[in-house]
Design an enzyme around this catalytic site. Structure first.
Site, PDB file in Angstrom:
ATOM      1  CE  LYS A   1      -2.515   1.653   3.704  1.00 46.05           C
ATOM      2  NZ  LYS A   1      -2.452   3.128   3.756  1.00 46.05           N
TER       3      LYS A   1
ATOM      4  CG  ASP B   1      -5.037   4.515   1.452  1.00 48.93           C
ATOM      5  OD1 ASP B   1      -6.179   4.871   1.099  1.00 48.93           O
ATOM      6  OD2 ASP B   1      -4.715   4.351   2.643  1.00 48.93           O
TER       7      ASP B   1
ATOM      8  CE  LYS C   1      -7.990   6.716   3.887  1.00 47.83           C
ATOM      9  NZ  LYS C   1      -6.581   6.300   3.840  1.00 47.83           N
TER      10      LYS C   1
ATOM     11  CG  ASP D   1     -11.740  17.337  -6.638  1.00 48.00           C
ATOM     12  OD1 ASP D   1     -12.621  18.164  -6.982  1.00 48.00           O
ATOM     13  OD2 ASP D   1     -10.552  17.638  -6.483  1.00 48.00           O
TER      14      ASP D   1
ATOM     15  CB  THR E   1     -11.428  16.336 -10.563  1.00 49.03           C
ATOM     16  OG1 THR E   1     -11.710  17.596 -11.173  1.00 49.03           O
ATOM     17  CG2 THR E   1     -10.029  16.348  -9.998  1.00 49.03           C
TER      18      THR E   1
ATOM     19  CB  THR F   1     -11.037   3.924  12.299  1.00 47.91           C
ATOM     20  OG1 THR F   1      -9.763   4.129  11.724  1.00 47.91           O
ATOM     21  CG2 THR F   1     -11.712   2.734  11.674  1.00 47.91           C
TER      22      THR F   1
ATOM     23  NE  ARG G   1      -0.204  -2.234  15.854  1.00 47.40           N
ATOM     24  CZ  ARG G   1      -0.473  -1.588  14.720  1.00 47.40           C
ATOM     25  NH1 ARG G   1      -1.073  -2.190  13.729  1.00 47.40           N
ATOM     26  NH2 ARG G   1      -0.130  -0.332  14.575  1.00 47.40           N
TER      27      ARG G   1
ATOM     28  N   GLY H   1       0.936  -2.470   8.801  1.00 48.46           N
ATOM     29  CA  GLY H   1       2.016  -1.497   8.703  1.00 48.46           C
ATOM     30  C   GLY H   1       3.123  -1.805   9.674  1.00 48.46           C
ATOM     31  NE  ARG H   2       2.130   2.313  13.021  1.00 47.91           N
ATOM     32  CZ  ARG H   2       1.308   3.124  13.664  1.00 47.91           C
ATOM     33  NH1 ARG H   2       1.780   4.099  14.405  1.00 47.91           N
ATOM     34  NH2 ARG H   2      -0.001   2.955  13.567  1.00 47.91           N
TER      35      ARG H   2
HETATM   36  O1  C5P Z   1       1.109   0.704  11.149  1.00 47.41           O
HETATM   37  P1  C5P Z   1      -0.318   0.257  11.056  1.00 47.41           P
HETATM   38  O2  C5P Z   1      -0.506  -1.229  10.872  1.00 47.41           O
HETATM   39  O3  C5P Z   1      -1.174   0.838  12.141  1.00 47.41           O
HETATM   40  O4  C5P Z   1      -0.771   0.921   9.680  1.00 47.41           O
HETATM   41  C1  C5P Z   1      -1.965   0.686   9.097  1.00 47.41           C
HETATM   42  C2  C5P Z   1      -2.101   1.402   7.795  1.00 47.41           C
HETATM   43  O5  C5P Z   1      -3.481   1.493   7.511  1.00 47.41           O
HETATM   44  C3  C5P Z   1      -1.574   2.834   7.762  1.00 47.41           C
HETATM   45  O6  C5P Z   1      -1.192   3.120   6.408  1.00 47.41           O
HETATM   46  C4  C5P Z   1      -2.777   3.654   8.135  1.00 47.41           C
HETATM   47  O7  C5P Z   1      -2.763   4.944   7.602  1.00 47.41           O
HETATM   48  C5  C5P Z   1      -3.906   2.846   7.500  1.00 47.41           C
HETATM   49  N1  C5P Z   1      -5.185   3.008   8.156  1.00 47.41           N
HETATM   50  C6  C5P Z   1      -5.431   2.696   9.482  1.00 47.41           C
HETATM   51  N2  C5P Z   1      -6.662   2.833  10.017  1.00 47.41           N
HETATM   52  C7  C5P Z   1      -7.639   3.261   9.264  1.00 47.41           C
HETATM   53  C8  C5P Z   1      -7.434   3.568   7.938  1.00 47.41           C
HETATM   54  C9  C5P Z   1      -6.185   3.430   7.402  1.00 47.41           C
HETATM   55  O8  C5P Z   1      -4.549   2.303  10.204  1.00 47.41           O
HETATM   56  N3  C5P Z   1      -8.813   3.355   9.787  1.00 47.41           N
END
Ligand code: C5P
Length: 236
Positions: free
Chosen positions: A41, A68, A70, A73, A77, A124, A185, A214-215
């Protein structure tokens, strides 16, 4: 029961978020995870910093791209941006469902066949208070469902949803809509700033098709090992 190795299909359902400030950092991670991840992503931060070049560079490794951005507009566009993303070769692109039916239909009409449009319902980070501030009187859940139904009627292929809303959306919108869930997580990872997360396993059990991670992977000392551990946890 634990399977000896995670299935390819489970691996294919994980999307790794390249939340990095520049191309070099993003490509370093892509190289570390080479062959282990099928979709990345690319969000607003990296795209603003590195532009379409980062999309081409990651796609050149053979991975799919979830862009991503989002979009929200006027219909023409958004339609042109959707067409440009299709030309760029991305497989998934986000649009805000609150842009309304004419914007969504213009987006659907402009997309190339290989592109799946994913609708964002209510972020969220938003609360009922945020809805009130912006003139929305519905309860949060009701607004998520309303926008999800609007997306489906407009021909949107999937939705981005909190893991807590996956079950409800799956029940209300059926199996044909693709549900993509960030905010998960694994049990061993830091929560970071995520408050209402579930485990990847729970999100998949509730009906998610894809998980955005992500992290838990990108900030791990050994991202490749973290990816395998996460797949093991899902299979467990
Ligand atoms: O690091 P982490 O797993 O929290 O990252 C999740 C990814 O999903 C990030 O790119 C974050 O911007 C995106 N995201 C999110 N929660 C949402 C929408 C998007 O964590 N509600």
């Amino acid at each position: 029961m634990k399977s000896s190795s995670p299935t390819v299909s489970t691996r294919g359902r994980l999307i790794v978020a390249l939340d990095f400030p520049n191309q070099a950092k993003a490509l370093t991670l892509v190289s570390v995870l080479s062959g282990a991840v099928s979709t990345y992503k690319i969000g607003l931060q990296l795209y603003t910093a590195a532009g379409p070049e980062i999309v081409r560079a990651v796609a050149a490794t053979g991975a799919n791209i979830f862009l991503d951005l989002k979009l929200h507009d006027i219909p023409s566009t958004v339609a042109k941006a959707v067409a440009a993303a299709g030309e760029l070769g991305v497989q998934m692109l986000t649009v805000h469902l609150s842009g309304g039916r004419s914007m969504l239909e213009a987006a659907v009409e402009a997309k190339l066949p290989h592109l799946t449009l994913l609708g964002v319902t209510v972020l969220t980070s938003a609360t009922e208070e945020t809805l009130r501030e912006t003139g929305v009187v519905s309860a949060l859940d009701a607004q998520v469902i309303r926008l999800g139904e609007l997306g489906k009627k407009s021909g949107i292929g999937g939705l981005i949803t909190s893991p807590h809303e996956v079950g409800l959306l799956r029940e209300r919108l059926g199996d044909e809509i693709m549900l993509v869930t960030p905010g998960v997580r694994p049990t061993w990872a830091a929560a970071d700033d995520q408050k209402r997360f579930t485990t990847p396993h729970e999100a998949l059990e509730s009906g998610a098709d894809y998980l955005v991670i992500g992290r838990a992977i990108t900030a791990a000392a050994d991202p490749r090992a973290a990816m395998e551990r996460l797949l093991d946890e899902i299979a467990d």
